[in-house]
Motif scaffolding. Structure first.
Motif, short mmCIF file in Angstrom:
data_model
loop_
_atom_site.label_atom_id
_atom_site.label_comp_id
_atom_site.label_asym_id
_atom_site.label_seq_id
_atom_site.Cartn_x
_atom_site.Cartn_y
_atom_site.Cartn_z
N LEU A 438 0.83 -1.21 0.00
CA LEU A 438 0.00 0.00 0.00
C LEU A 438 0.86 1.26 0.00
N ALA A 439 1.92 1.23 0.82
CA ALA A 439 2.80 2.40 0.89
C ALA A 439 3.53 2.62 -0.42
N VAL A 440 3.99 1.53 -1.05
CA VAL A 440 4.71 1.66 -2.32
C VAL A 440 3.78 2.17 -3.41
N GLY A 441 2.58 1.61 -3.48
CA GLY A 441 1.62 2.09 -4.48
C GLY A 441 1.31 3.57 -4.30
N ARG A 442 1.18 3.99 -3.07
CA ARG A 442 0.91 5.41 -2.81
C ARG A 442 2.09 6.28 -3.25
N GLU A 443 3.32 5.86 -2.95
CA GLU A 443 4.49 6.66 -3.32
C GLU A 443 4.68 6.73 -4.84
N VAL A 444 4.41 5.64 -5.54
CA VAL A 444 4.54 5.65 -7.00
C VAL A 444 3.52 6.60 -7.62
N LYS A 445 2.31 6.58 -7.11
CA LYS A 445 1.28 7.49 -7.65
C LYS A 445 1.63 8.95 -7.34
N ILE A 446 2.16 9.20 -6.14
CA ILE A 446 2.58 10.56 -5.81
C ILE A 446 3.70 11.03 -6.73
N ALA A 447 4.64 10.13 -7.03
CA ALA A 447 5.74 10.48 -7.94
C ALA A 447 5.20 10.79 -9.34
#
Length: 482
Positions: A438-447
């Motif tokens: 979940l954290a990785v998916g959120r960070e990729v979308k933010i990037a």
């Protein structure tokens, strides 16, 4: 009458070769002939140890301080000790340290070097490595090897001494008519050289590093430092793909990134870009992610593009990036690195398309007459619009594939079909993995969101409306507030 080869070598050193040949390159190549440094891992350790010194001596303190941004921090360029301290600390922060993996590097290198026949050396790297391997394993977990540190004065003395011995041997052969077969050969000059270079910092503990003495006054080698550092860059590149320790590959990428500010455009396109490109498919995810970052920053320094490099993105960079995303278990750190750099890569792709068109037009203008019925400016403008439009249409399609692949391979936190299993049915490991995804998916979308403006400028109005806006709307429905 033809002179001996040593006379021509001395003439070249005095009149043709840059001063750094005798003060840096020649002693460095002699060190690389040592059996320990025939191993790629130890070769990288040697280059990493002397990286700050080589750039300081070759490029000069003013050039390195400007590249590091130390001049803006109030560091006095004329104060050599303080300037060297600022530069050394900058390199230590930017280039990955290999102290923590020295036990792996030394053990494997000594096993390989043991197959060589080498003389007994009482001082220097070989003696300390042999003493370490002779101890129990628990005492050699963090071996403290005194790596040779290149000093300009010591290197110059060594070059002069070795040239003198070569000339002496040449004269002896001329006078006797016989070639020396070993009775007149001595390793004393090499022992003295190694002992002098290893004496600095030999008592230093790996966990408490200190700043070594400046290798020179930092006045630099003039305008030839680009070619000299291009040779140093080739040493790094030749070792990058053959090292066994992943951290050594990270150190190679860090050194290549710093060399970009000092080498020529040809060195960037012919050495740094290809080797960074190759490491984008490294088995270790962290190395692949770092290779994407380094390649993006490297392309920013390219201001002229030869026509032979026109398909650089379409046939070289973007296909390799797709392989880095889709292969090898889609590690989150790689997805995040691509998402973080996709905007800059899209901008570079547009700029490179413009540069390639301009280079092609320059070649046509110098070799072909204007088309009948058209003025030269009109003919060139028609070629530019058509060629650029065709290139950018293909580039847009490839960038769309990369963005789609990023979101397709994005790790999700839920179970099949989007259902979230209860915490009771999950073990501690599975629950931790779910939170990480979940954290990785959120960070990729933010990037990706941070790169939306750059991508919108690259795609234009239609591409933004048809491709980017639907993803932007879907991101707005994400449960994460960021």
């Amino acid at each position: 009458q033809r002179k001996p080869a040593i006379h021509y070598l001395r003439d070249w050193c005095e009149h043709v070769l840059p001063e750094s040949f005798c003060n840096c390159l020649f002693p460095l190549t002699v060190l690389l002939l040592h059996p320990l440094y025939q191993q790629p891992d130890m070769r990288v350790v040697l280059l990493r140890t002397n990286f700050a010194s080589m750039l300081w001596s070759v490029a000069g303190r003013k050039a390195v301080l400007r590249a590091a941004g130390c001049s803006d921090d109030g560091v006095d360029e004329d104060d050599s000790p303080s300037a060297w301290e600022a530069w050394y600390r900058h390199v230590e922060r930017r280039v990955c340290s290999l102290t923590e993996v020295m036990h792996c590097v030394v053990n494997s290198s000594m096993q390989a070097a043991s197959q060589w026949t080498m003389p007994e050396v009482s001082t220097g790297v070989a003696a300390e490595a042999r003493s370490c391997t002779a101890q129990p394993e628990e005492h050699c977990f963090k071996p403290s090897l005194a790596q040779p540190r290149l000093h300009e004065a010591a290197c110059k003395r060594f070059s002069e001494s070795l040239f003198g011995l070569w000339e002496e041997g040449c004269n002896r052969c001329i006078s006797t008519g016989l070639v020396d077969e070993g009775e007149n050969q001595s390793s004393a000059v090499y022992e003295t050289f190694l002992s002098e270079l290893c004496s600095d910092g030999s008592g230093r503990q790996p966990d408490a590093p200190s700043i070594p003495a400046p290798p020179s006054d930092g006045r630099g080698q003039g305008d030839d430092f680009e070619d000299v550092l291009g040779i140093v860059c080739s040493f790094v590149c030749s070792s990058a793909q053959h090292v066994t320790v992943p951290r050594a590959r990270l150190a190679c990428l860090d050194m290549l990134e710093m060399l970009v500010s000092f080498v020529s455009q040809d060195t960037i396109l012919e050495q740094i870009v290809p080797y960074s490109h190759a490491l984008m498919t490294d088995p270790v995810a962290k190395v692949r992610a770092r290779a994407v970052d380094v390649l993006t920053r490297t392309l920013d320094r390219v201001q002229q593009l030869p026509t032979s490099n026109t398909p650089l993105f379409m046939e070289y960079i973007f296909p390799q990036m797709m392989s880095a995303i889709s292969g090898m278990n889609n590690e989150p750190v790689v997805l995040l690195a691509v998402a973080r750099n996709i905007g800059a890569l899209a901008s570079h792709a547009v700029r490179f398309a413009e540069l390639s068109v301009a280079a092609a037009q320059t070649g046509q203008a110098g070799s072909q007459p204007p088309s009948p019925g058209k003025r030269p400016a009109e003919a060139h403008a028609a070629v530019e619009v058509e060629t650029f439009d065709v290139q950018w249409k293909h580039l847009q399609e490839f960038i769309k594939k990369i963005v789609k692949a990023l979101l397709e391979y994005l790790p999700t936190g839920g179970g099949p079909h989007g259902h979230q299993p209860s915490s009771e049915r999950l073990g501690a490991v599975a629950e931790e993995e779910m939170l990480l995804n979940l954290a990785v998916g959120r960070e990729v979308k933010i990037a990706l969101l941070r790169n939306m403006c750059v991508l919108a400028d690259s795609f234009g109005r239609d591409g933004t409306h048809n491709f980017l806006l639907p993803y932007l709307i879907s991101f707005m429905n994400d449960p994460a507030w960021e």
